[in-house]
Design a protein around this motif. Sequence first.
Motif, PDB file in Angstrom:
ATOM      1  N   UNK A  80       3.163   2.184 -30.686  1.00 47.21           N
ATOM      2  CA  UNK A  80       4.277   2.964 -31.219  1.00 47.21           C
ATOM      3  C   UNK A  80       4.975   3.730 -30.105  1.00 47.21           C
ATOM      4  N   UNK A  81       4.772   3.298 -28.844  1.00 53.81           N
ATOM      5  CA  UNK A  81       5.379   3.994 -27.717  1.00 53.81           C
ATOM      6  C   UNK A  81       6.902   3.868 -27.800  1.00 53.81           C
ATOM      7  N   UNK A  82       7.626   4.975 -27.626  1.00 53.64           N
ATOM      8  CA  UNK A  82       9.091   4.944 -27.758  1.00 53.64           C
ATOM      9  C   UNK A  82       9.759   3.927 -26.846  1.00 53.64           C
ATOM     10  N   UNK A  83       9.229   3.770 -25.617  1.00 50.96           N
ATOM     11  CA  UNK A  83       9.873   2.831 -24.695  1.00 50.96           C
ATOM     12  C   UNK A  83       9.746   1.386 -25.183  1.00 50.96           C
ATOM     13  N   UNK A  84       8.665   1.082 -25.917  1.00 51.81           N
ATOM     14  CA  UNK A  84       8.512  -0.262 -26.471  1.00 51.81           C
ATOM     15  C   UNK A  84       9.534  -0.508 -27.573  1.00 51.81           C
ATOM     16  N   UNK A  85       9.691   0.437 -28.474  1.00 53.48           N
ATOM     17  CA  UNK A  85      10.672   0.300 -29.544  1.00 53.48           C
ATOM     18  C   UNK A  85      12.078   0.206 -28.967  1.00 53.48           C
ATOM     19  N   UNK A  86      12.357   1.002 -27.947  1.00 53.06           N
ATOM     20  CA  UNK A  86      13.675   0.982 -27.315  1.00 53.06           C
ATOM     21  C   UNK A  86      13.971  -0.375 -26.700  1.00 53.06           C
ATOM     22  N   UNK A  87      12.983  -0.975 -26.052  1.00 53.35           N
ATOM     23  CA  UNK A  87      13.172  -2.291 -25.439  1.00 53.35           C
ATOM     24  C   UNK A  87      13.442  -3.352 -26.499  1.00 53.35           C
ATOM     25  N   UNK A  88      12.697  -3.300 -27.602  1.00 54.98           N
ATOM     26  CA  UNK A  88      12.900  -4.271 -28.689  1.00 54.98           C
ATOM     27  C   UNK A  88      14.315  -4.171 -29.234  1.00 54.98           C
ATOM     28  N   UNK A  89      14.775  -2.953 -29.476  1.00 57.59           N
ATOM     29  CA  UNK A  89      16.116  -2.760 -30.011  1.00 57.59           C
ATOM     30  C   UNK A  89      17.178  -3.187 -29.004  1.00 57.59           C
ATOM     31  N   UNK A  90      16.923  -2.930 -27.705  1.00 57.92           N
ATOM     32  CA  UNK A  90      17.890  -3.312 -26.677  1.00 57.92           C
ATOM     33  C   UNK A  90      18.085  -4.825 -26.653  1.00 57.92           C
ATOM     34  N   UNK A  91      16.990  -5.582 -26.670  1.00 57.81           N
ATOM     35  CA  UNK A  91      17.093  -7.035 -26.621  1.00 57.81           C
ATOM     36  C   UNK A  91      17.664  -7.601 -27.918  1.00 57.81           C
ATOM     37  N   UNK A  92      17.304  -7.024 -29.067  1.00 59.40           N
ATOM     38  CA  UNK A  92      17.865  -7.511 -30.330  1.00 59.40           C
ATOM     39  C   UNK A  92      19.367  -7.270 -30.372  1.00 59.40           C
ATOM     40  N   UNK A  93      19.816  -6.158 -29.830  1.00 57.75           N
ATOM     41  CA  UNK A  93      21.248  -5.887 -29.770  1.00 57.75           C
ATOM     42  C   UNK A  93      21.940  -6.894 -28.853  1.00 57.75           C
ATOM     43  N   UNK A  94      21.311  -7.223 -27.722  1.00 58.27           N
ATOM     44  CA  UNK A  94      21.895  -8.185 -26.793  1.00 58.27           C
ATOM     45  C   UNK A  94      22.046  -9.556 -27.443  1.00 58.27           C
ATOM     46  N   UNK A  95      21.068  -9.953 -28.245  1.00 50.67           N
ATOM     47  CA  UNK A  95      21.125 -11.252 -28.932  1.00 50.67           C
ATOM     48  C   UNK A  95      21.919 -11.193 -30.232  1.00 50.67           C
ATOM     49  N   UNK A  96      22.516 -10.047 -30.529  1.00 52.49           N
ATOM     50  CA  UNK A  96      23.384  -9.936 -31.706  1.00 52.49           C
ATOM     51  C   UNK A  96      22.657  -9.874 -33.026  1.00 52.49           C
ATOM     52  N   UNK A  97      21.408  -9.430 -33.024  1.00 60.18           N
ATOM     53  CA  UNK A  97      20.619  -9.423 -34.261  1.00 60.18           C
ATOM     54  C   UNK A  97      20.054  -8.038 -34.572  1.00 60.18           C
ATOM     55  N   UNK A  98      20.666  -6.998 -34.032  1.00 61.18           N
ATOM     56  CA  UNK A  98      20.146  -5.654 -34.287  1.00 61.18           C
ATOM     57  C   UNK A  98      20.193  -5.306 -35.768  1.00 61.18           C
ATOM     58  N   UNK A  99      21.172  -5.841 -36.496  1.00 60.20           N
ATOM     59  CA  UNK A  99      21.280  -5.560 -37.932  1.00 60.20           C
ATOM     60  C   UNK A  99      20.153  -6.204 -38.735  1.00 60.20           C
ATOM     61  N   UNK A 100      19.422  -7.102 -38.101  1.00 59.43           N
ATOM     62  CA  UNK A 100      18.351  -7.820 -38.808  1.00 59.43           C
ATOM     63  C   UNK A 100      16.975  -7.218 -38.554  1.00 59.43           C
ATOM     64  N   UNK A 101      16.883  -6.128 -37.819  1.00 61.20           N
ATOM     65  CA  UNK A 101      15.580  -5.671 -37.333  1.00 61.20           C
ATOM     66  C   UNK A 101      14.603  -5.330 -38.451  1.00 61.20           C
ATOM     67  N   UNK A 102      15.093  -4.869 -39.601  1.00 61.14           N
ATOM     68  CA  UNK A 102      14.192  -4.537 -40.710  1.00 61.14           C
ATOM     69  C   UNK A 102      14.078  -5.663 -41.732  1.00 61.14           C
ATOM     70  N   UNK A 103      14.837  -6.737 -41.541  1.00 60.92           N
ATOM     71  CA  UNK A 103      14.731  -7.886 -42.440  1.00 60.92           C
ATOM     72  C   UNK A 103      13.450  -8.636 -42.159  1.00 60.92           C
TER      73      UNK A 103
END
Length: 479
Positions: free
Chosen positions: A370-393
């Motif tokens: 649950x380290x913040x830097x891990x969550x931040x990295x996941x969100x950064x890459x999902x945003x780059x691939x255009x799928x940030x809106x899908x993160x909770x799906x």
Amino acid sequence: MIEIKKAVPCNPDFRFREPVSLSIGKNEHIAFVGPNGGGKSMLARMLAGNYPLKEGRIDYGFSPSPVYRNIKFIAFKDNYGPADSSYYLQQRWNSQDRDVSPLVRDVLERSLNGVSDSIFFELFGIDEMLEKQMVSLSSGEMRKFQLTKALLSHPRILIIDNPFIGLDAATRGQLYGLLNRLAGAGEVQVMLILAKTDEIPGFITHVVPVEGMLCKERIARGDFAEIIPEAPHTGDLRPPEARPAAPDFYAAKSDMIIEMRDVSIKYGTRTILDSLSWTVRRGEKWALLGRNGSGKSTLLSLVCADNPQSYACDISLFGRRRGSGESIWDIKKRIGYVSPEMHRSCSVNIPAIEIVAGGLHDSIGFYVSSRPEHLSACEWWMNLFGISALKERRFLQLSDGEQRLVLLARAFVKDPELLILDEPFHGLDTKNRLLVKAIIESFCNRPGKTLIMVTHYEQELPGSITNRLVLEKTPETQT
């Protein structure tokens, strides 16, 4: 004649924004096209009778014969083999599982029902696959098997999700010729789900655009023109630091990423790789090429330590000899990886961001940090691939193309030293293919990054490719 009249599936997770109404003539061959997540596969599943209807109806014109006897649907994941909870990533290379897996011959003979259909065997080279275990087939070989099995049932309607992915150029040509002949002779009505609209075959008479969870009216193929988006510019990649600290085992950096010396892989009497020597140096960008079944994925399974035989081979990774004290996790920490086998094995229905986060620990469905830097990295890459809106799906509620983007973000999330992409563009629409290619190019431009990429399409390779390894298929080659 097929009539879909104001159809609404019962399952609320698989519904269009409006009830579906569509007419398809008896001699019409259809291509369903549209962006990832637009609803193409959902519409095809409705046609195949996979979704019970809450409202409306579908009239097929072959009553009282049941739908399942007349329609065969080859879904996206059928390219890789039946996906069930018992399948795991390393299963294809596990000798014990090979011993209990049925032979291709046995499965196809159950489909023959005494009818001689040797033409399909000859067309796809099925004869050379008949004595192989099902679990050992490559994704391309599995695609040929699935097509042959479906055609042996002589359906009235054949629906195929992205029929040409995973096939080498020669086999794509064979499949095109076969479908063209079947469609032209009126033997079967062909319907294709296509993410790549540049692969619409000439025998297709009409195109049905499906986007934004809306099914539009069919249009004549000659009147369809896709608007090609501009290639995106990702700029310099500056991802946040998230890769777990490398263990002391690999503390000293080496310019030698992979060294294989006289490596041979055999299963029984079959030789897969024969005395192969291969060296990959830091910063090199490799294209790994070859026909379906030539051994590409088997070679990569040795690098990723997924193949038990890798410990009996003379292999060094990141400057250290395999089997000199490292664990499988020591190896995987430095590798980002996506493949058809990974997509097939990913059957956990958890939020997409947890799938991406699993790349930090080389797991799927087991995310504990649950380290913040891990969550931040996941969100950064999902945003780059255009799928940030899908993160909770949840992963299994995503379209096949959206799932592939999630798995790609998983491969990149720890910003690996070695990136291995085995057929990364499977199921992606034109816009997402351009995006992913731009991301790969940007990754390759960074110093010290090493790439190995498998594809059957030359135009998918990044311009920074520095080396090529082409595997030749021999009569004994199995995977």
